[in-house]
Design a protein around this motif. Structure first.
Motif, PDB file in Angstrom:
ATOM      1  N   PHE C 315      28.407 -18.290 -43.009  1.00 37.44           N
ATOM      2  CA  PHE C 315      29.062 -19.592 -43.180  1.00 37.44           C
ATOM      3  C   PHE C 315      30.570 -19.406 -43.281  1.00 37.44           C
ATOM      4  CE2 PHE C 315      29.385 -23.589 -46.025  1.00 37.44           C
ATOM      5  CZ  PHE C 315      29.649 -24.366 -44.922  1.00 37.44           C
ATOM      6  N   HIS C 316      30.969 -18.339 -43.973  1.00 43.41           N
ATOM      7  CA  HIS C 316      32.386 -18.091 -44.112  1.00 43.41           C
ATOM      8  C   HIS C 316      33.021 -17.741 -42.776  1.00 43.41           C
ATOM      9  CE1 HIS C 316      35.785 -17.548 -46.754  1.00 43.41           C
ATOM     10  NE2 HIS C 316      36.132 -16.474 -46.058  1.00 43.41           N
ATOM     11  N   ASN C 319      33.512 -21.057 -41.144  1.00 40.35           N
ATOM     12  CA  ASN C 319      34.609 -21.789 -41.779  1.00 40.35           C
ATOM     13  C   ASN C 319      35.947 -21.154 -41.453  1.00 40.35           C
ATOM     14  OD1 ASN C 319      32.756 -23.400 -42.928  1.00 40.35           O
ATOM     15  ND2 ASN C 319      32.645 -22.219 -44.838  1.00 40.35           N
ATOM     16  N   ALA C 366      41.405 -25.435 -47.591  1.00 39.45           N
ATOM     17  CA  ALA C 366      40.087 -24.870 -47.306  1.00 39.45           C
ATOM     18  C   ALA C 366      40.105 -23.367 -47.408  1.00 39.45           C
ATOM     19  CB  ALA C 366      39.631 -25.296 -45.913  1.00 39.45           C
ATOM     20  N   ASN C 374      35.140 -26.677 -47.149  1.00 39.75           N
ATOM     21  CA  ASN C 374      34.101 -25.718 -46.751  1.00 39.75           C
ATOM     22  C   ASN C 374      34.386 -24.323 -47.275  1.00 39.75           C
ATOM     23  OD1 ASN C 374      36.290 -25.326 -45.163  1.00 39.75           O
ATOM     24  ND2 ASN C 374      35.170 -25.326 -43.218  1.00 39.75           N
ATOM     25  N   PHE C 377      32.847 -23.569 -50.523  1.00 39.04           N
ATOM     26  CA  PHE C 377      31.393 -23.440 -50.558  1.00 39.04           C
ATOM     27  C   PHE C 377      30.941 -22.073 -50.065  1.00 39.04           C
ATOM     28  CE2 PHE C 377      27.011 -24.341 -49.863  1.00 39.04           C
ATOM     29  CZ  PHE C 377      26.728 -25.253 -50.849  1.00 39.04           C
ATOM     30  N   SER C 378      31.567 -21.628 -48.966  1.00 40.04           N
ATOM     31  CA  SER C 378      31.118 -20.327 -48.435  1.00 40.04           C
ATOM     32  C   SER C 378      31.517 -19.210 -49.378  1.00 40.04           C
ATOM     33  CB  SER C 378      31.706 -20.107 -47.047  1.00 40.04           C
ATOM     34  OG  SER C 378      33.093 -20.249 -47.078  1.00 40.04           O
ATOM     35  N   CYS C 452      36.409 -29.090 -41.121  1.00 36.84           N
ATOM     36  CA  CYS C 452      36.508 -28.435 -42.416  1.00 36.84           C
ATOM     37  C   CYS C 452      36.039 -29.375 -43.522  1.00 36.84           C
ATOM     38  CB  CYS C 452      37.950 -28.010 -42.697  1.00 36.84           C
ATOM     39  SG  CYS C 452      38.428 -26.527 -41.840  1.00 36.84           S
ATOM     40  N   PHE C 455      32.203 -30.109 -43.088  1.00 36.90           N
ATOM     41  CA  PHE C 455      31.359 -29.000 -43.511  1.00 36.90           C
ATOM     42  C   PHE C 455      31.468 -28.741 -45.008  1.00 36.90           C
ATOM     43  CE2 PHE C 455      30.992 -26.590 -39.236  1.00 36.90           C
ATOM     44  CZ  PHE C 455      30.329 -27.677 -38.710  1.00 36.90           C
ATOM     45  N   GLY C 456      32.556 -29.228 -45.577  1.00 40.96           N
ATOM     46  CA  GLY C 456      32.677 -29.067 -47.011  1.00 40.96           C
ATOM     47  C   GLY C 456      31.841 -30.065 -47.774  1.00 40.96           C
ATOM     48  N   ALA C 459      27.973 -29.922 -46.869  1.00 43.79           N
ATOM     49  CA  ALA C 459      27.710 -28.511 -46.620  1.00 43.79           C
ATOM     50  C   ALA C 459      26.238 -28.219 -46.475  1.00 43.79           C
ATOM     51  CB  ALA C 459      28.290 -27.665 -47.746  1.00 43.79           C
ATOM     52  N   PRO C 463      25.911 -28.032 -42.041  1.00 47.07           N
ATOM     53  CA  PRO C 463      26.019 -26.662 -41.509  1.00 47.07           C
ATOM     54  C   PRO C 463      24.947 -25.711 -42.016  1.00 47.07           C
ATOM     55  CG  PRO C 463      27.760 -27.082 -43.106  1.00 47.07           C
ATOM     56  CD  PRO C 463      26.944 -28.318 -43.028  1.00 47.07           C
TER      57      PRO C 463
END
Lengths: 144, 112, 627, 177
Positions: C315-316, C319, C366, C374, C377-378, C452, C455-456, C459, C463
């Motif tokens: 995921f990172h 992102n 981000a 996002n 989160f990652s 961004c 997906f944040g 999340a 994604p």
């Protein structure tokens, strides 16, 4: 080259023809008696050498001798090769004895052997005579 | 075997002349000796005791002949030996004309 | 023809057409990228529905599973976006014809890499990509860039060589195997092959110590190149391959040491790169150091071997490509007008370029890991993975966690500096007339910034459940509690309150006074305060100063060491070989002279001497014959 | 066959004299002695053809040697020189070689048929055919010119070449004059 004494000259005059004839005899009867082209050729050249040694010679004569002896040597060699080539032409292989063999102990017998003897005799005689002329008649140019 | 050995000794004399003599004519003599030795050796090989020369005659009907092949080989070799000796000597003559000596060491020295 | 071949071949064909036909060039290039994207989307949806699709052409074997479908989609997307961006951005660039063609080629060949399903295919496509990247760099570099160019070529070439060597080792021992065997990592050959492959992946993604080509090329390449190669494509490919190798081809969980190796590399990368980024005064270089730093999180996450950590790493990666590309692009937009990337010369551009500023701000937040975006989160998933190591008894987790968290903080700090220096603060006079950039320039970065946010906030449903979780070979268990939507609402609430307070303050009249420094009043233009001196005390801190000195001098640069070592070795070898050759030569000379003089004595020109030699020979022959 | 041995020993002695004597004319004469001894041996071993050729050739050889010696010098000055290391070396090599050669030839001669008893495997064939087919009385001539014509041609070529060599080496002087 200087000549020798008169005794030698006289004897030489008498002998040289006989020696020459003997050489021819040796050549022509090579297939019947001892001797042959080589022996007879050397004897013939010896007769000429005897002449030169006894009577001496001049340079011009020697040069003529050179020329003739080279010509005769070449003729002898070519004759020998041509006889061999005739065998190739008429028969099947080089040095094929293509002539009729005749009867043993006769002069004209055993095919090409007498002819070859003649060719070799001419060649050897002329060649050795040329060698003698070359060595005996060489004149030095002395360098200081 | 003794005649053969004599031939070989003659041969060795020729080699001795060639190896150690410094005169060109001596070397030529050595070559001649070699040649004689070899010719003789061939002729001796062909020899057969109590035999005749390999020539048929009207007189005798004998067929006990010596070996003709070595004789045939030697016959030409003799004449050729003369030719080669003459060649050697002619070279010697030319060398003498140039250097006025027949000593091979002297010739070497003069050449340098 | 299935969509596999079309996906790869169509961009090449259209790129070639565009290369040839000058009046429809941009259209052809655009068409190629669009078609590529179209087929990528189709393959992506196919891969969601079915399990695995395979196709074989001779020794080539292509296949798509859920992971590669997902990566494929984003590669195509980024190719398309960068193409749109650079058509305008590089309008006046001399060699743009070749540039775009190479861009399309790289996009399609990268798709080939992702689709590759056996070793040979992967090796061949990887090699082609390497040569294409060389060509691409050659057409994009500015003047005086030989050093950077050579450096990047050297590092990439060497590491790709090692990678291919690793695959070759596998090929020798296992044959042309597909990439999903889960070979256990417990014999030496496999471990060696794995380490060689990871070196290739590290250089591609830019982990320390093979990172140094990224900051180096950032000085000489246009922003679009930076956004394309190091920021998006190489992250996608490098991390994709690392993931594929670690959990599909091999099984990383079978080797404890290798996991720690990956995590240590990741932690060092995070910290060192972010510290270097902190003191940079050049926007592109700063961003490129962050591009390195973020790789550390991904490597760390993959190294944990914990499902949530690996998922977080994936995921990172996604992102990071989003916001890092966006950051490069927005910086490029700024550079497009100002022709300047040194941050001390910039400032106050937020008023002139609001859309750019918004995209930049969102991306910067981000990357710094501010919730609810996002990046947060990652990173949180990676932290969870690292913490989970505790259960496995790996007590080094504390260090990794510390490095990751500290790195995140420093990232925020460095972005505060960058945002302030470029968009806030005083505006130099010459930039007053600057306007917002074109649509085709701001559209890609804005789209990415929007993604961004999307997906944040969403999340988990969008994604994670849609892209990440299906792509991974293991079941992911959620650890802890986090509701992005709820957090978003709370944060919006907070911002609203803040805005109210701000407005409260703004209603009041602000008193303006002249600024005095040292008893003198400053003029308007002297008041410009740049952010480039932020954190300069860090640079002079007792412990770190040495490190920074070394870093600036290139002491942490693997390339420099390698160059020096190679130079020394070559010098040594030159000397040694010279010496040996000299000795051999002398010996030969000595022997030949001795022998020659001996022979010269025999060459006396005297017959008997030669005959002596001959007769000695004859004697020897006779001896042999007698005996 | 006592003559044969006497002649052989005589030829060996004459050879040694020819090699070692200081006067070159004398050595040429000694060479002649060797040659004539060889010619007589040829007669003894039933080779009249060879004998004829050898006698005449020996005469010519001696004549040529004498001619050359008269033109150059007839004293071998090299014999007076001091012996050098090199001479000792050559003599030593000769001695070694001679010993080895003798040993080798003795061991080789043991393999040969005894003197006076040749095998005559091919010769008997030639002897039979030469008389009946070629009708030549002199079998040596038959061998030279019929059975082994090629050999003779080759030897003639060698002779031709040597004559040409002599003429080329020596003629140049005549041209200069």
């Amino acid at each position: 080259m200087r000549g020798m004494t008169i005794i030698v000259k006289t004897i030489t005059k008498l002998l040289v023809g006989l020696i020459f004839l003997y050489g021819i005899y040796i050549i022509t009867h090579g297939h019947l008696t001892p001797g042959g082209g080589f022996a007879g050729g050397v004897i013939i050249s010896a007769s000429f050498i005897l002449l030169i040694l006894a009577f001496g010679s001049e340079e011009i004569k020697e040069r003529i001798g050179y020329i003739y002896s080279s010509i005769f040597e070449s003729i002898g060699g070519l004759l020998f090769v041509f006889i061999a080539l005739f065998g190739l032409l008429l028969g099947s292989y080089f040095f094929y004895n293509f002539l009729p063999k005749g009867k043993v102990f006769m002069l004209f017998s055993s095919g090409i052997i007498p002819l070859c003897n003649v060719a070799i005799g001419i060649k050897v005689g002329a060649g050795l005579f040329a060698i003698f002329l070359a060595i005996a008649a060489t004149r030095f140019i002395m360098k200081e | 075997m003794v005649p053969y050995l004599c031939c070989i000794i003659l041969f060795l004399i020729g080699i001795y002349a060639i190896l150690t003599k410094r005169n060109l004519i001596k070397i030529a003599i050595g070559f001649c000796l070699l040649e004689y030795a070899v010719n003789l050796f061939f002729a001796l090989i062909g020899y057969k005791k109590d035999a005749l020369a390999p020539i048929y005659t009207n007189v005798s009907q004998s067929k006990n002949f010596v070996d003709p092949i070595p004789q045939a080989l030697v016959l030409t070799a003799i004449v050729i030996g003369l030719g080669t000796t003459a060649l050697l000597l002619s070279v010697a003559v030319r060398i003498y004309e140039k250097y006025k000596t027949l000593d091979i060491k002297e010739i070497k020295r003069l050449k340098e | 023809m299935s969509s596999f071949e079309l996906l790869i071949i169509l961009p090449i064909i259209f790129g070639f057409l565009g290369y040839l036909v000058s009046f429809l060039r941009n259209e052809f290039y655009f068409l190629g990228a669009i078609l590529n994207f179209h087929y990528a989307v189709r393959i992506f949806f196919i891969s969601r529905k079915t399990e695995v699709i395979r196709k074989t052409f001779g020794i080539f074997n292509f296949g798509v599973d859920k992971l590669s479908g997902f990566v494929l989609l984003f590669i195509s997307l980024f190719t398309l976006l960068i193409l749109i961006y650079s058509i305008r951005y590089l309008k006046y660039y001399e060699k743009k014809k070749e540039y775009f063609y190479y861009l399309l080629l790289i996009g399609s060949i990268s798709c080939g890499i992702v689709l590759a399903n056996n070793i040979i295919t992967l090796m061949i496509f990887w090699g082609i990509l390497l040569s294409l990247i060389f060509g691409f760099f050659q057409y994009t570099t500015k003047n005086n860039s030989e050093d950077a160019f050579i450096k990047s070529i050297f590092i990439l070439g060497l590491s790709d060589f090692l990678l291919i060597l690793g695959f070759a080792l596998l090929f020798v021992s296992y044959g042309n195997i597909p990439l999903n065997l889960k070979i256990s990592l417990n014999n030496n050959l496999n471990i060696l092959a794995y380490i060689l492959i990871t070196i290739g992946c590290f250089a591609k993604a830019g982990a320390i110590p093979l990172h140094s080509w990224i900051p180096e090329i950032s000085k000489v390449m246009p922003a679009s190149t930076m956004a394309f190669i190091p920021a998006s494509l190489d992250k996608l490919l490098g991390i994709y391959l690392l993931l594929k190798v670690s959990y599909y081809l091999f099984d990383l969980n079978t080797n404890f040491t290798l996991k720690n190796y990956l995590m240590i590399v990741g932690s060092i990368t995070i910290l060192a790169a972010v510290l270097m980024a902190l003191i940079q005064k050049e926007a592109m270089k700063l961003l490129s150091f962050h591009a390195v730093s973020q790789v550390g999180y991904m490597v760390l996450g993959i190294g944990t071997g914990v499902p949530i950590g690996v998922a977080g790493s994936l995921f990172h990666m996604l992102n990071n490509t989003l916001y890092k590309t966006s950051l490069f692009l927005t910086t490029g937009q700024v550079e497009f007008w100002t022709k300047e990337t040194r941050i001390e010369k910039l400032g106050g551009l937020a008023v002139n370029m609001p859309i750019t500023f918004t995209s930049f701000l969102i991306s910067a937040l981000a990357i710094s890991g501010i919730p609810p975006l996002n990046g947060f989160f990652s990173k949180r998933m990676i932290y969870q993975g690292v913490i989970y190591l505790y259960k496995e008894g790996n007590y080094l987790f504390l260090l990794y966690l510390l490095a990751a968290m500290f790195g995140s903080v420093l990232t925020l700090a460095s972005f505060l500096k960058l945002t302030h220096s470029i968009f806030l603060g005083d505006r130099p006079k010459e930039y007053e007339k600057i306007k917002e950039v074109n649509f085709s320039l701001w559209f890609p970065s804005s789209l990415l910034a929007f993604l961004c946010i999307l997906f944040g906030i969403l999340a988990i449903p969008l994604p994670l459940k849609g892209l990440i979780y299906p792509s991974l070979p293991f079941k992911i268990e959620e650890i802890g509690f986090w509701q992005p939507t709820l957090a978003f609402i709370l944060i919006i609430l907070g911002i609203g309150i803040g805005f109210v307070i701000y407005m409260w303050g703004a209603i009041q009249k602000i008193e303006k006074r002249e600024i005095f420094i040292g008893g003198e009043s400053l003029k308007e233009e002297e008041r410009h305060f740049s952010g480039d001196q932020f954190y300069s005390p860090i640079k002079e801190a007792p412990l770190l100063s040495k490190g920074f000195e070394f870093g600036e001098e290139g002491s942490f640069d693997f390339y420099n060491y390698l160059k020096t070592i190679l130079g020394t070795i070559s010098l040594l070898f030159k000397k040694v070989i010279d010496f040996i050759l000299e000795i051999i030569y002398q010996t030969i000379v000595y022997f030949s002279e001795t022998f020659g003089s001996l022979l010269r004595k025999f060459q006396s020109g005297i017959l008997s001497d030669y005959l002596v030699v001959i007769f000695i020979g004859i004697v020897i022959i006779l001896l042999i014959l007698i005996l | 066959m006592i003559e044969l041995y006497i002649l052989l020993i005589a030829s060996i002695g004459a050879g040694i004299v020819a090699v070692e004597i200081k006067d070159l004319l004398a050595s040429a004469i000694s060479l002649g002695i060797v040659g004539f001894s060889v010619a007589i041996i040829f007669i003894l071993v039933q080779a009249p053809d060879l004998a004829i050729v050898q006698i005449v050739v020996e005469v010519l050889t001696v004549i040529i040697f004498v001619a050359v010696i008269l033109k150059t010098t007839h004293i071998d000055t090299t014999l007076e020189n001091k012996m050098e290391v090199r001479d000792y070396l050559t003599k030593g090599v000769f001695v070694i070689f001679g010993i080895f050669f003798l040993i080798f030839s003795i061991s080789a001669l043991k393999e040969l048929p005894e003197f006076g008893k040749p095998i005559m495997k091919i010769a008997s064939h030639y002897l039979a055919k030469g008389f009946e087919e070629i009708k030549a009385a002199n079998q040596v001539a038959a061998v030279i010119l019929d059975f082994r014509g090629y050999d003779t041609l080759g030897e003639a070529t060698v002779l031709f070449t040597s004559v040409i060599g002599v003429l080329t080496i020596l003629r140049k002087i005549g041209k200069k004059k």
